[in-house]
Design a protein around this motif. Structure first.
Motif, PDB file in Angstrom:
ATOM      1  N   TRP A  91     -14.190   8.449   1.683  1.00 46.86           N
ATOM      2  CA  TRP A  91     -13.524   7.162   1.954  1.00 46.86           C
ATOM      3  C   TRP A  91     -13.603   6.244   0.721  1.00 46.86           C
ATOM      4  O   TRP A  91     -12.602   5.639   0.321  1.00 46.86           O
ATOM      5  N   PHE A  92     -14.772   6.182   0.068  1.00 47.36           N
ATOM      6  CA  PHE A  92     -14.875   5.411  -1.184  1.00 47.36           C
ATOM      7  C   PHE A  92     -13.849   5.943  -2.194  1.00 47.36           C
ATOM      8  O   PHE A  92     -13.120   5.187  -2.823  1.00 47.36           O
ATOM      9  N   THR A 106     -10.735   0.451   2.049  1.00 50.54           N
ATOM     10  CA  THR A 106     -11.822  -0.475   2.376  1.00 50.54           C
ATOM     11  C   THR A 106     -11.726  -0.969   3.824  1.00 50.54           C
ATOM     12  O   THR A 106     -12.308  -1.993   4.179  1.00 50.54           O
ATOM     13  N   SER A 113     -11.157   7.499  -1.832  1.00 49.39           N
ATOM     14  CA  SER A 113      -9.744   7.282  -1.477  1.00 49.39           C
ATOM     15  C   SER A 113      -9.307   5.863  -1.827  1.00 49.39           C
ATOM     16  O   SER A 113      -8.109   5.559  -1.807  1.00 49.39           O
ATOM     17  N   GLY A 114     -10.267   4.988  -2.109  1.00 49.73           N
ATOM     18  CA  GLY A 114      -9.934   3.605  -2.441  1.00 49.73           C
ATOM     19  C   GLY A 114      -9.795   2.714  -1.223  1.00 49.73           C
ATOM     20  O   GLY A 114      -9.519   1.515  -1.338  1.00 49.73           O
ATOM     21  N   ARG A 133     -11.295   2.293  -7.588  1.00 50.80           N
ATOM     22  CA  ARG A 133      -9.946   2.850  -7.799  1.00 50.80           C
ATOM     23  C   ARG A 133      -8.908   1.825  -8.243  1.00 50.80           C
ATOM     24  O   ARG A 133      -7.941   2.185  -8.925  1.00 50.80           O
ATOM     25  N   GLY A 193     -14.610   1.100  -2.655  1.00 56.55           N
ATOM     26  CA  GLY A 193     -13.392   1.884  -2.908  1.00 56.55           C
ATOM     27  C   GLY A 193     -12.388   1.127  -3.758  1.00 56.55           C
ATOM     28  O   GLY A 193     -11.798   1.678  -4.695  1.00 56.55           O
TER      29      GLY A 193
END
Ligand SMILES: Nc1nc(=O)c2c([nH]1)NC[C@@H]1CN(c3ccc(C(=O)N[C@@H](CCC(=O)O)C(=O)O)cc3)CN21
Ligand SMILES: O=c1ccn([C@H]2C[C@H](O)[C@@H](COP(=O)(O)O)O2)c(=O)[nH]1
Length: 264
Positions: A61-62, A67, A64-65, A99, A95
């Motif tokens: 999840w982090f 939040t 992937s950017g 990113r 995230g």
């Protein structure tokens, strides 16, 4: 993970009583470091059972950017629930900074893509750094980053990672953080055709919440098992294409979990 158990004992022996934002109370020491050789096994605690599902999904999840906690909820991961607003948003936490760091002239910086490119092209660089601490945006975050920066280092074909934390919930948070950065280092190494080296953790305010003391003592009474081995089943196109099913912790043997209340 003898080092982790020694750190708990160090806080019990040398910690000072300190009030904290959550009103729970802690015993705390300032400034510590752990060094873990990732060649010797994956640093997953064995003196209590760790919920690896939460750790893997949080890291994906982090990366992937994202939040918003929607993704985590869909996967049955609840560790960020208490900090999200009604829409599930946390503000521009990890995230977003990893990113899409926003520059002064409207540029968007993807720190993860950049650091991988630099590790591949210029392994000896001393600038393989990702920062989540964005002073201009900290006030808009549900929780300012605890693990606020990390750096990679390449030597002898091995990738090492040093990560910094300003504030550490040593019983509940740190086992997650160590496993998460170990996993990230393995993924980065695979993507850069390197082996893994050391994982180095540096902590500022290293504390045990006073309502975790019994749990800590129980954990210290247990004998560790040998560390598991991380198996990554395939090499995806990019660091952003890993899936939960790609990871297996082979031979993970642990004592039972230990319940503890999280300080909010
Ligand atoms: N006080 C505090 N400690 C933390 O470690 C922490 C925060 N707050 N706030 C933000 C995130 C959320 N993190 C969390 C939140 C909950 C657990 C926790 O309850 N862990 C349980 C298992 C829960 C599960 O995986 O479903 C454990 O026994 O490890 C761990 C880390 C780490 N961070
Ligand atoms: O990844 C994480 C996130 C948070 N923590 C802990 C450290 C502190 O106990 C709290 C944050 O409170 P602050 O008042 O903002 O320091 O959460 C962690 O250990 N690991």
């Amino acid at each position: 993970m003898k080092q982790y158990l020694e750190l708990l004992q160090d806080i019990l022996d040398h910690g000072v009583q300190k009030e904290d934002r959550t009103g729970t109370g802690t015993i705390s020491v300032f400034g510590r470091q752990l060094r873990i050789d990732l060649q010797k096994g994956f640093p997953l605690l064995t003196t209590k059972k760790l919920h690896t599902k939460s750790i893997i999904h949080e890291l994906l999840w982090f990366l992937s950017g994202n939040t918003n906690i929607r993704y985590l909820k869909e996967k049955g991961v609840t560790i960020w629930d208490e900090w999200a607003d009604e829409e599930g948003n946390l503000g521009r936490v990890y995230g977003a900074q990893w990113r899409t760091w926003l520059g002064p002239n409207g540029q968007v910086v993807d720190q993860i893509t950049n650091v991988i490119e630099q590790i591949r092209k210029n392994p000896d660089s001393r600038r393989h750094l990702v920062s989540a601490w964005n002073p201009a945006e900290v006030d808009g975050m549900a929780l300012p980053p605890c693990h606020y920066a990390f750096q990679f280092y390449v030597a002898n074909g091995r990738l090492s990672c040093l990560f910094n934390m300003r504030s550490i919930d040593t019983f509940l948070g740190l086992p997650f953080n160590l496993a998460s950065y170990a996993l990230l280092t393995h993924m980065m190494a695979e993507q850069c055709d390197l082996d893994v080296g050391d994982l180095i953790w540096t902590g500022g305010d290293v504390h045990i919440y006073t309502n975790h003391l019994e749990q800590v003592k129980l954990q210290l009474s247990r004998e560790p098992f040998p560390l598991p081995k991380l198996v990554i089943k395939r090499k995806p196109e990019s660091i952003f294409d890993y899936q939960f099913e790609d990871f297996d912790f082979e031979g993970y043997q642990s004592h039972p979990g230990i319940k503890a209340a999280i300080a909010i």
